[in-house]
Design an enzyme around this catalytic site. Structure first.
Site, PDB file in Angstrom:
ATOM      1  N   GLU A 268       0.851  -1.202   0.000  1.00  0.00           N
ATOM      2  CA  GLU A 268       0.000   0.000   0.000  1.00  0.00           C
ATOM      3  C   GLU A 268       0.888   1.254   0.000  1.00  0.00           C
ATOM      4  O   GLU A 268       0.523   2.280  -0.577  1.00  0.00           O
ATOM      5  CB  GLU A 268      -0.961   0.003   1.197  1.00  0.00           C
ATOM      6  N   HIS A 271       1.527   2.167  -3.474  1.00  0.00           N
ATOM      7  CA  HIS A 271       0.397   2.918  -4.053  1.00  0.00           C
ATOM      8  C   HIS A 271       0.476   4.379  -3.607  1.00  0.00           C
ATOM      9  O   HIS A 271       0.258   5.308  -4.394  1.00  0.00           O
ATOM     10  CB  HIS A 271      -0.941   2.355  -3.558  1.00  0.00           C
ATOM     11  N   GLU A 297      -0.822  -1.002  -9.707  1.00  0.00           N
ATOM     12  CA  GLU A 297      -0.296  -2.253  -9.142  1.00  0.00           C
ATOM     13  C   GLU A 297       1.178  -2.438  -9.496  1.00  0.00           C
ATOM     14  O   GLU A 297       1.919  -3.085  -8.759  1.00  0.00           O
ATOM     15  CB  GLU A 297      -1.119  -3.453  -9.631  1.00  0.00           C
TER      16      GLU A 297
HETATM   17 ZN    ZN Z   1      -2.733  -2.926  -4.637  1.00  0.00          ZN
END
Ligand code: ZN
Length: 502
Positions: A268, A271, A297
């Site tokens: 995360e 991201h 991703e």
């Molecule tokens: Zn992800």
């Protein structure tokens, strides 16, 4: 509405973008609240508010007056900058798509989703697929209808895939997955006969309070400014971005699994790094945020696997990790830890899957989604078909639906066509790593010394700052050439051959 000049039309566009951004922000906060701290019986009021806000969004975006604005901008395309052109193109696509969905259907879908999330959560805890099935049936029906609104000329599932990854089709994915499977399956078979890796120490008792502190350390290592990025706890980890100065990630702590939250935070965190790196000027415009799920991703999995599960990274963080958990890791070396977090075993849960078998989990979901949307599989048949494919692809028996088809949040959130992005992202990431090594040389050395500045700058310059300016395929091509799954296959083969001395 008549426009006298381009700057007037652009101001009008900007005013709509600003309102759109504010409505998205409000809805995302409500969603984030529901997923993190909201008490369990509070769904109804939230559904009411979301229904109204999404109604406003519909009126804003599907407003017939937008047509004259967009026609004016199209006529004056030659006078627009690259950014202005892309903003109007992206807005045009959104307007056209949304205008085709009748407002009542759009609102009904939003309300359905806000209820389905809670029903799914309860069904998962209680292993009660039949309770969730009627909601899933409606969600599938909506997706099929929406696909026809998006683009009636292509197969429904292709239209849905395009929502997450512009330009991707079942034709491309069938080839990609076939290629990947024919490389992974024999590699996995060899691993089954190799000397097993001991990872028993990962499931000792790791107090959650200490794991929370360890997460803070990981965020520091990744140089993520906590002033702009929060961490909350949810059943299923995710990232929510409001703008490039306010990103939230979530994780889930398990006392008997140190690796689970550790790699969720790094994933995360990847991201978040992407979102935080988007250009300031793009905030509150159509260009804000990551461009596609696949590129997103590629960033999260870049940090989670290519960096986080590398030997160099583990060697760097290990002394600190041992300070956090001296008893649990007594007698365990950095190399033992590296091997343990890379152990490859066919398993049941996607989010806990190792790097090598991960894509097989995606292939199961891809196959099922394709058939659910294509109308050749019913929701009632889903659990049995899920279990059959897990046996076929991964060789494992699924004991219940909680660990089977109820495990993921995506379908209850209305998303069909999202899963393939994970596999695409992994493959994009490996291709980026190859290009990065050509530019920066020995990046293992930099990772081993905890210096991520050049790596982050490379990604920031080539990927993050551009946000939605380029379509995903174009962005990838600019960064590291045309998409080619071979980089990913080579990376996996090399890593796992060495790891298991095959
Ligand atoms: Zn992800």
């Amino acid at each position: 509405m008549q426009y006298h000049n381009v700057s007037e039309a652009l101001s009008a566009l900007q005013a709509i973008e600003a309102k759109r951004s504010a409505l998205s922000h409000a809805m995302a906060i409500i969603y984030f609240d529901s997923a993190t701290v909201a008490p369990k019986n509070t769904t109804e009021g939230r559904a009411h508010t979301l229904g109204i806000l999404s109604g406003y969004m519909y009126e804003l975006v599907a407003n017939p007056e937008n047509t004259s604005l967009l026609s004016y901008l199209k006529e004056h395309e030659a006078e627009l900058s690259l950014e202005e052109k892309r903003r109007s193109e992206l807005f045009r696509k959104e307007c056209e798509q949304l205008s085709r969905i009748p407002q009542a259907e759009f609102t009904e879908f939003q309300i359905l989703l806000s209820k389905a999330g809670d029903v799914w959560e309860k069904a998962k805890i209680e292993n009660d697929f039949p309770a969730f099935a009627p909601y899933l049936e409606k969600i599938v029906d909506f997706n099929r209808k929406f696909a026809a609104y998006y683009n009636p000329d292509i197969p429904a599932y292709d239209a849905l895939l395009n929502e997450f990854e512009e330009g991707i089709t079942m034709e491309t994915l069938d080839v990609f997955f076939d290629k990947l499977r024919s490389a992974i399956v024999p590699l996995l078979a060899k691993i089954q006969t190799a000397k097993p890796i001991d990872d028993s120490f990962l499931s000792k008792s790791y107090p959650i309070e200490t794991q929370r502190k360890y997460s803070e350390y990981l965020m520091e290592v990744l140089q993520i400014d906590r002033g702009y990025c929060g961490i909350a706890e949810t059943e299923h980890p995710f990232t929510e971005n409001f703008n490039n100065k306010d990103v939230r990630i979530t994780t889930h702590y398990y006392e008997n699994d140190i690796a689970s939250s550790m790699f969720s935070v790094i994933h995360e965190g990847g991201h978040a790094i992407y979102e935080l790196g988007c250009k300031d000027d793009y905030n509150h415009t159509m260009l804000a945020g990551g461009v596609s799920m696949g590129i997103h991703e590629s960033q999260s999995r870049f940090f989670e696997n290519l960096i986080g599960r590398s030997k160099a990274f583990i060697e760097y963080i290990y002394p600190t990790l041992r300070n956090f958990f001296p008893e649990q890791l007594d007698g365990v070396t950095a190399d033992d830890f590296y091997r343990a977090v890379n152990k490859s075993t066919p398993s049941l849960i996607r989010t806990e899957a190792d790097e090598l078998t991960y894509c097989l989990h995606i292939m199961v979901r891809y196959e099922l989604e394709k058939r659910l949307i294509g109308g050749t599989l019913t929701v009632a048949e889903l659990p049995a078909e899920w279990n059959r494919l897990y046996k076929e692809y991964l060789g494992v028996d699924v004991p219940n639906d909680t660990m089977g088809c109820l495990q993921d949040t995506h379908w209850s959130g209305g998303s069909f066509g999202y899963f393939p992005s994970y596999a695409l992202g992994s493959a994009y990431g490996a291709q980026m790593l190859h290009a990065m090594k050509n530019d920066l040389g020995n990046i293992e050395e930099k990772i081993a010394s905890g210096d991520f500045s050049e790596i982050k700058a490379w990604l920031g310059e080539r990927i993050h700052q551009h946000a939605c300016l380029y379509a995903p395929g174009e962005l990838l091509e600019k960064t590291c050439g045309k998409f080619d799954a071979q980089y990913y296959i080579d990376y996996l083969t090399d890593k796992f051959t060495k790891l298991y001395s095959l």
